[in-house]
Design an enzyme around this catalytic site. Structure first.
Site, mmCIF file in Angstrom:
data_model
loop_
_atom_site.group_PDB
_atom_site.id
_atom_site.type_symbol
_atom_site.label_atom_id
_atom_site.label_comp_id
_atom_site.label_asym_id
_atom_site.label_seq_id
_atom_site.Cartn_x
_atom_site.Cartn_y
_atom_site.Cartn_z
ATOM 1 N N HIS A 129 0.874 -1.176 0.000
ATOM 2 C CA HIS A 129 0.000 0.000 0.000
ATOM 3 C C HIS A 129 0.913 1.228 0.000
ATOM 4 O O HIS A 129 2.015 1.182 0.532
ATOM 5 C CB HIS A 129 -0.823 -0.065 1.292
ATOM 6 C CG HIS A 129 -1.898 0.965 1.428
ATOM 7 N ND1 HIS A 129 -1.641 2.248 1.861
ATOM 8 C CD2 HIS A 129 -3.236 0.911 1.208
ATOM 9 C CE1 HIS A 129 -2.776 2.923 1.906
ATOM 10 N NE2 HIS A 129 -3.758 2.132 1.514
ATOM 11 N N ASP A 206 3.288 -4.854 7.849
ATOM 12 C CA ASP A 206 2.056 -4.076 7.805
ATOM 13 C C ASP A 206 0.895 -5.074 7.909
ATOM 14 O O ASP A 206 0.585 -5.786 6.952
ATOM 15 C CB ASP A 206 2.028 -3.292 6.489
ATOM 16 C CG ASP A 206 0.690 -2.633 6.232
ATOM 17 O OD1 ASP A 206 -0.269 -2.874 6.987
ATOM 18 O OD2 ASP A 206 0.595 -1.880 5.242
ATOM 19 N N GLN A 209 -4.302 -5.435 6.752
ATOM 20 C CA GLN A 209 -5.310 -6.305 6.123
ATOM 21 C C GLN A 209 -5.322 -7.710 6.720
ATOM 22 O O GLN A 209 -6.250 -8.472 6.459
ATOM 23 C CB GLN A 209 -5.058 -6.404 4.614
ATOM 24 C CG GLN A 209 -5.253 -5.106 3.869
ATOM 25 C CD GLN A 209 -6.705 -4.645 3.850
ATOM 26 O OE1 GLN A 209 -7.638 -5.429 4.055
ATOM 27 N NE2 GLN A 209 -6.903 -3.361 3.621
ATOM 28 N N CYS A 370 -4.813 2.546 -3.642
ATOM 29 C CA CYS A 370 -3.555 3.030 -3.042
ATOM 30 C C CYS A 370 -2.411 2.050 -3.280
ATOM 31 O O CYS A 370 -1.526 1.882 -2.414
ATOM 32 C CB CYS A 370 -3.698 3.314 -1.546
ATOM 33 S SG CYS A 370 -4.937 4.537 -1.179
HETATM 34 N N1 7TS Z 1 -1.623 -0.878 4.718
HETATM 35 C C1 7TS Z 1 -2.533 -1.634 4.097
HETATM 36 C C2 7TS Z 1 -2.152 -3.008 3.640
HETATM 37 C C3 7TS Z 1 -3.816 -1.121 3.898
HETATM 38 O O1 7TS Z 1 -4.715 -1.887 3.282
HETATM 39 C C4 7TS Z 1 -4.145 0.170 4.351
HETATM 40 C C5 7TS Z 1 -5.486 0.784 4.097
HETATM 41 C C6 7TS Z 1 -3.162 0.896 5.030
HETATM 42 C C7 7TS Z 1 -1.919 0.338 5.185
HETATM 43 C C8 7TS Z 1 -3.438 2.236 5.617
HETATM 44 O O2 7TS Z 1 -4.281 2.095 6.706
HETATM 45 P P1 7TS Z 1 -4.830 3.379 7.490
HETATM 46 O O3 7TS Z 1 -5.811 2.806 8.459
HETATM 47 O O4 7TS Z 1 -3.674 4.033 8.131
HETATM 48 O O5 7TS Z 1 -5.465 4.246 6.453
HETATM 49 N N2 7TS Z 1 -6.153 0.225 3.005
HETATM 50 C C9 7TS Z 1 -7.260 0.713 2.401
HETATM 51 C C10 7TS Z 1 -7.867 0.040 1.341
HETATM 52 O O6 7TS Z 1 -7.490 -0.996 0.849
HETATM 53 N N3 7TS Z 1 -8.942 0.732 0.950
HETATM 54 O O7 7TS Z 1 -9.039 1.820 1.719
HETATM 55 C C11 7TS Z 1 -8.018 1.826 2.642
#
Ligand code: 7TS
Length: 412
Positions: A129, A206, A209, A370
């Site tokens: 991401h 990370d 997910q 993203c």
């Molecule tokens: N890493 C992964 C693998 C993600 O899927 C996301 C957000 C993030 C980091 C960032 O997370 P946050 O909570 O700090 O925003 N992924 C997504 C998505 O797949 N669709 O919307 C947000």
């Protein structure tokens, strides 16, 4: 469904009653929420926790001698222990509250500015991401370190042989997601961690997910840093966790300066507080932290393994049904994947499908998710992504398939 101390048999109809939003109608149709990878929905038990906090004991923490402050502090620190137990961290102060995955990654990347030297190398995977790419590029700009990429194949699986070739004594840290948000690939993180360690490199996983579907044991993994967001696992937005091994968290400098992260302040010199407070400057998302704990209680009462098993059935059912549609291409065919399906239909823009099926009550995400490097790899600009959760049903998948077919007919 009541959260009980012991396991509750998995019953999706009962579970659905816990989620008020699932009763919503969108454009006159029942909501079919298949955008769980973006954010999950919130059960009543978590909503009640939030209402209880603001109704009964809203106060700032770690500073008041008064009753409300002590109650809020106790609940917040109890939530930290719940997170510790959930991820099996050795010590509660190895859990840092963050605003989410992005914050956790930036905290670690920023700290590595004091460790990296010009010419050092850091590795990210091709599946990341943007939030696990951009902070490291910024770090490289600051330090002169070099960012290298672990490549993947057409199935969306990382090429471990290539990974091994990239590792050397110059490698200082490796960043890989546990699960890809776009392709659903579950990465072999234990192997990745062990290989990196054999070269003396640290590893950040990370888990954004993975956390809603897989219970990571940070000690068994021997991972150095693990990050996740509450809002993807039935908790509220604006709160997340960073696990860091104690020795690493001691070594990294503070990320932000301010109240609560200090031991003493004079105009000559400031000394920092012990862990975890060193990394928790300012008033945190107190209610969010407590509600994160309630979300973990909720998911654990159902059982993460039960959840994963059920979601896998949804994945298999939806994949089979989607593949019956002519002209469909699914991106992400790893052997081990979570309940995420990214796809396109020949000659149709993903955004058009997403817009039409929204008119029929179905929520999916369209676009690059993203992960522009993944789009570049497949030479596409975007996909339609359906991501399932344990409160979804095969009946909802049938509605989704019918809606996609209808959109296809309209757009052809
Ligand atoms: N890493 C992964 C693998 C993600 O899927 C996301 C957000 C993030 C980091 C960032 O997370 P946050 O909570 O700090 O925003 N992924 C997504 C998505 O797949 N669709 O919307 C947000």
């Amino acid at each position: 469904m009541k959260v009980a101390a012991e396991k509750i048999p998995f019953n999706v109809e009962e579970i659905r009653k816990d989620f008020p939003i699932l009763k919503r109608k969108i454009n006159g149709f029942p909501l079919v929420y298949f955008d769980n990878a973006a954010t999950s929905q919130t059960p009543r038990q978590v909503i009640d926790t939030i209402v209880d906090y603001y109704s009964n004991y809203n106060a700032n923490i770690h500073r008041g001698v008064h009753t409300l402050s002590q109650e809020a502090t106790d609940k917040y620190e109890t939530a930290r222990k719940k997170i510790q137990t959930h991820f099996n961290a050795g010590k509660p102060h190895e859990i840092i509250f963050t605003s989410g995955t992005t914050h956790g990654i930036n905290l670690v990347a920023s700290g590595f500015a004091s460790i990296l030297q010009k010419g050092d190398e850091i590795l990210v995977s091709a599946l990341e991401h943007h939030s696990n790419i951009v902070p490291w590029q910024m770090l490289c700009e600051k330090t002169g370190a070099v960012l290298k990429v672990i490549p993947m194949d057409q199935n969306g699986e990382l090429l471990l042989d290539e990974y091994e070739k990239l590792l050397s004594k110059k490698t200082k840290i490796v960043m890989v997601n546990h699960v890809s948000n776009t392709l659903g690939t579950v990465n072999p993180i234990k192997k990745i961690i062990d290989k990196a360690h054999s070269f003396g490199a640290a590893v950040l996983i990370d888990g954004a997910q993975a956390a809603p579907h897989i219970k990571a044991d940070v000690q068994a993994l021997d991972v150095d840093f693990y990050v996740a967001s509450a809002h993807k696992m039935c908790g509220p937005t604006g709160v997340g966790m960073l696990y860091g091994k104690e020795e690493w968290l001691k070594k990294l400098p503070p990320y932000q300066g301010g109240g609560e992260m200090i031991a003493t302040v004079t105009f000559k010199k400031t000394t920092y507080a012990d862990l975890p407070h060193k990394f928790e400057a300012g008033t945190p998302n107190i209610c969010g932290g407590i509600a994160f704990g309630a979300a973990l209680d909720y998911m654990n009462a159902i059982g993460i393994d039960e959840i994963a098993k059920y979601e896998h059935q949804l994945l298999e059912y939806a994949t089979k049904k989607l593949l019956e549609i002519e002209g469909i291409k699914i991106y992400g065919t790893a052997k081990d994947k979570t309940a995420v399906i990214s796809f396109n239909i020949d000659g149709i823009h993903p955004y058009d499908i997403g817009t039409i099926i929204d008119k029929l009550g179905i929520a999916v995400r369209t676009g690059h998710h993203c992960t522009q490097p993944i789009m570049d790899y497949f030479k596409i600009t975007g996909t339609i992504r359906a991501s399932f959760s344990f409160y979804n049903t095969t009946q909802e998948i049938d509605l989704f398939i019918a809606a996609v077919k209808r959109a296809k007919t309209m757009l052809e």
